[in-house]
Motif scaffolding. Sequence first.
Motif, PDB file in Angstrom:
ATOM      1  N   GLY A 112       1.880 -34.794   9.703  1.00  0.00           N
ATOM      2  CA  GLY A 112       1.645 -35.075   8.297  1.00  0.00           C
ATOM      3  C   GLY A 112       2.745 -34.605   7.368  1.00  0.00           C
ATOM      4  N   ARG A 113       3.840 -34.064   7.923  1.00  0.00           N
ATOM      5  CA  ARG A 113       4.938 -33.565   7.103  1.00  0.00           C
ATOM      6  C   ARG A 113       6.207 -34.339   7.407  1.00  0.00           C
ATOM      7  N   ARG A 114       6.959 -34.666   6.360  1.00  0.00           N
ATOM      8  CA  ARG A 114       8.218 -35.386   6.522  1.00  0.00           C
ATOM      9  C   ARG A 114       9.305 -34.388   6.923  1.00  0.00           C
ATOM     10  N   ILE A 115       9.935 -34.667   8.055  1.00  0.00           N
ATOM     11  CA  ILE A 115      10.854 -33.700   8.649  1.00  0.00           C
ATOM     12  C   ILE A 115      12.192 -34.366   8.954  1.00  0.00           C
ATOM     13  N   ILE A 116      13.289 -33.652   8.686  1.00  0.00           N
ATOM     14  CA  ILE A 116      14.589 -34.047   9.227  1.00  0.00           C
ATOM     15  C   ILE A 116      14.631 -33.523  10.655  1.00  0.00           C
ATOM     16  N   THR A 117      14.585 -34.416  11.627  1.00  0.00           N
ATOM     17  CA  THR A 117      14.512 -33.993  13.024  1.00  0.00           C
ATOM     18  C   THR A 117      15.877 -33.934  13.698  1.00  0.00           C
ATOM     19  N   ARG A 118      16.891 -34.520  13.049  1.00  0.00           N
ATOM     20  CA  ARG A 118      18.198 -34.531  13.691  1.00  0.00           C
ATOM     21  C   ARG A 118      19.293 -34.846  12.687  1.00  0.00           C
ATOM     22  N   ILE A 119      20.375 -34.119  12.760  1.00  0.00           N
ATOM     23  CA  ILE A 119      21.610 -34.459  12.051  1.00  0.00           C
ATOM     24  C   ILE A 119      22.711 -34.502  13.094  1.00  0.00           C
ATOM     25  N   GLY A 120      23.450 -35.604  13.127  1.00  0.00           N
ATOM     26  CA  GLY A 120      24.476 -35.737  14.146  1.00  0.00           C
ATOM     27  C   GLY A 120      25.750 -36.363  13.620  1.00  0.00           C
ATOM     28  N   ARG A 121      26.852 -36.014  14.262  1.00  0.00           N
ATOM     29  CA  ARG A 121      28.152 -36.608  13.953  1.00  0.00           C
ATOM     30  C   ARG A 121      28.418 -37.716  14.964  1.00  0.00           C
ATOM     31  N   LEU A 122      28.522 -38.960  14.473  1.00  0.00           N
ATOM     32  CA  LEU A 122      28.760 -40.098  15.351  1.00  0.00           C
ATOM     33  C   LEU A 122      30.254 -40.267  15.598  1.00  0.00           C
ATOM     34  N   VAL A 124      31.722 -46.002   8.995  1.00  0.00           N
ATOM     35  CA  VAL A 124      30.525 -46.336   8.208  1.00  0.00           C
ATOM     36  C   VAL A 124      29.402 -45.344   8.470  1.00  0.00           C
ATOM     37  N   THR A 125      29.237 -44.939   9.722  1.00  0.00           N
ATOM     38  CA  THR A 125      28.120 -44.072  10.101  1.00  0.00           C
ATOM     39  C   THR A 125      28.652 -42.742  10.612  1.00  0.00           C
ATOM     40  N   GLU A 126      29.429 -42.075   9.789  1.00  0.00           N
ATOM     41  CA  GLU A 126      30.058 -40.831  10.236  1.00  0.00           C
ATOM     42  C   GLU A 126      29.023 -39.746  10.519  1.00  0.00           C
ATOM     43  N   ILE A 127      28.056 -39.617   9.623  1.00  0.00           N
ATOM     44  CA  ILE A 127      26.981 -38.643   9.799  1.00  0.00           C
ATOM     45  C   ILE A 127      25.656 -39.382   9.797  1.00  0.00           C
ATOM     46  N   GLY A 128      24.829 -39.115  10.794  1.00  0.00           N
ATOM     47  CA  GLY A 128      23.502 -39.728  10.855  1.00  0.00           C
ATOM     48  C   GLY A 128      22.420 -38.687  10.650  1.00  0.00           C
ATOM     49  N   ILE A 129      21.400 -39.052   9.890  1.00  0.00           N
ATOM     50  CA  ILE A 129      20.271 -38.160   9.620  1.00  0.00           C
ATOM     51  C   ILE A 129      18.995 -38.893  10.010  1.00  0.00           C
ATOM     52  N   GLN A 130      18.226 -38.287  10.885  1.00  0.00           N
ATOM     53  CA  GLN A 130      16.999 -38.912  11.388  1.00  0.00           C
ATOM     54  C   GLN A 130      15.787 -38.182  10.829  1.00  0.00           C
ATOM     55  N   LEU A 177      27.189 -41.428   5.005  1.00  0.00           N
ATOM     56  CA  LEU A 177      25.898 -41.051   5.578  1.00  0.00           C
ATOM     57  C   LEU A 177      25.056 -42.272   5.884  1.00  0.00           C
ATOM     58  N   VAL A 178      24.253 -42.169   6.952  1.00  0.00           N
ATOM     59  CA  VAL A 178      23.241 -43.178   7.240  1.00  0.00           C
ATOM     60  C   VAL A 178      21.953 -42.444   7.598  1.00  0.00           C
ATOM     61  N   LEU A 179      20.847 -42.872   6.990  1.00  0.00           N
ATOM     62  CA  LEU A 179      19.537 -42.267   7.240  1.00  0.00           C
ATOM     63  C   LEU A 179      18.684 -43.253   8.020  1.00  0.00           C
TER      64      LEU A 179
END
Length: 448
Positions: free
Chosen positions: A397-407, A385-391, A245-247
């Motif tokens: 004002g809220r922390r959000i996961i805006t994207r999950i992708g398979r690289l 190394v970066t199989e799954i990316g999380i953005q 994973l990479v964030l």
Amino acid sequence: MTDNEIKRFSAIEFMSRHKAKVDTEPKDNGSSLQFQTLCNEMRSFLSTPRGLSEEERREYSESLNQAVLGFPAARQYILNIITDRLLKLHINEIEHYEHPYPSLAEAIFSEVVGMHVLEIIIRDTDGLEEIQVVGTNIYTIIRGEVSLSPYRFEQLKEVERIQQNLVLFNNDHINMRKRWAEVMLRDGSRVTITGHGYTALPTLTIRFYTLRNIPLSQLATAPYRMMSPSMLTIFQLILQNRYNLVLIGPTNTGKTNLLKACIAELPAEERLVTIEGRYEMMISRDYPNRNIIEYEINEDDYLHSSNQAFKLALRQSPQRIIHAEIRDDDANIYVRACTRGHHGSMTTVHANQLEDVPEAIVDMCMLDGRGMDANRLAKRITQFVTEIGIQLQLVNGRRIITRIGRLHWDNNEVRVTDWVTYDPEQDQWTIHWHCIRRELPHIEEGVG
């Protein structure tokens, strides 16, 4: 004396002492000088290490730092030391010296330990994550949002006094030769200081330890709602299938909190190694029975650098490596670790989009001067190394996961297949189940 009886800085006192400064100056200059001399003596007295053992001396130093940063129990402890010192010196008050505090000890405490107007902000602000002082201006980060505080310092010397107290109590210094300092507390709070001449104005950045032990499931519910409930299944399968994973995301978007929540989902028997520039995740503290080794690196000391930590870590049989942030010096060794058996490792990278992540790591790897094929390296990083990316982003004002992708690597380019996307206008996530099933055919579709 209770914590509430410690005289804290108040807005009323601040206005009364500074609105008409000429009128409030002590008329007896001799008594004012005597007070400053006593404060200087007390400052030196407090900065002297106390304790018979190294642990006791370290705990005393920690108490001084916590007192300066507003921790009530530590403030009471230091105030008691000042009071006892005055009793031994047979000093009760200074003749003709006027001050707005109930006792001379509290007046001295305010001068040598107190943080002036910052105390109002620390005491009265719920959700405070960071204080940023630039010259006389004060900015705050409250639940991820930066704003200019209505409070400010009147003079630069007030900021510089706080700086000097912090460095003195840490056996450090700021002068013309060294114009910066850092203070780190065991709870994860940290202070970064720069002096005039290194930065255009003196600065003071206080980042409070706000990382909490929040389970992944709670991040999908109010008040956090960093993700949707259906995304929990996706996260669990990502972790079970040991994707690397990479964030990515700006500062204060919750990357470290999410890393810690993911670690909590892993089997307790898994052997983990964490590598951080500063202890923030505190995994062994919150999960004392976990088989985990935590490294705190110092890039200014080659004996304790990230490279050295990785060399040792790879000999300690870790099943996963959690690297708080890839930096220039350790990019190559992290890439090697991910491609040589440490599946399920996790890290964070500074990048704007998931597509940019492999190139950002390539750039860091190339800095060591070794001749490498950049295109081949980018392919290797993308695939291993970066199989799954999380953005992550801060949205309203809220922390959000805006994207999950398979690289993946396609036609000599980085491609990202979106698994999850977020629509800020609708405040909803879309889960692309058909894309996920290409790699995880056994997943059951939930409600997005």
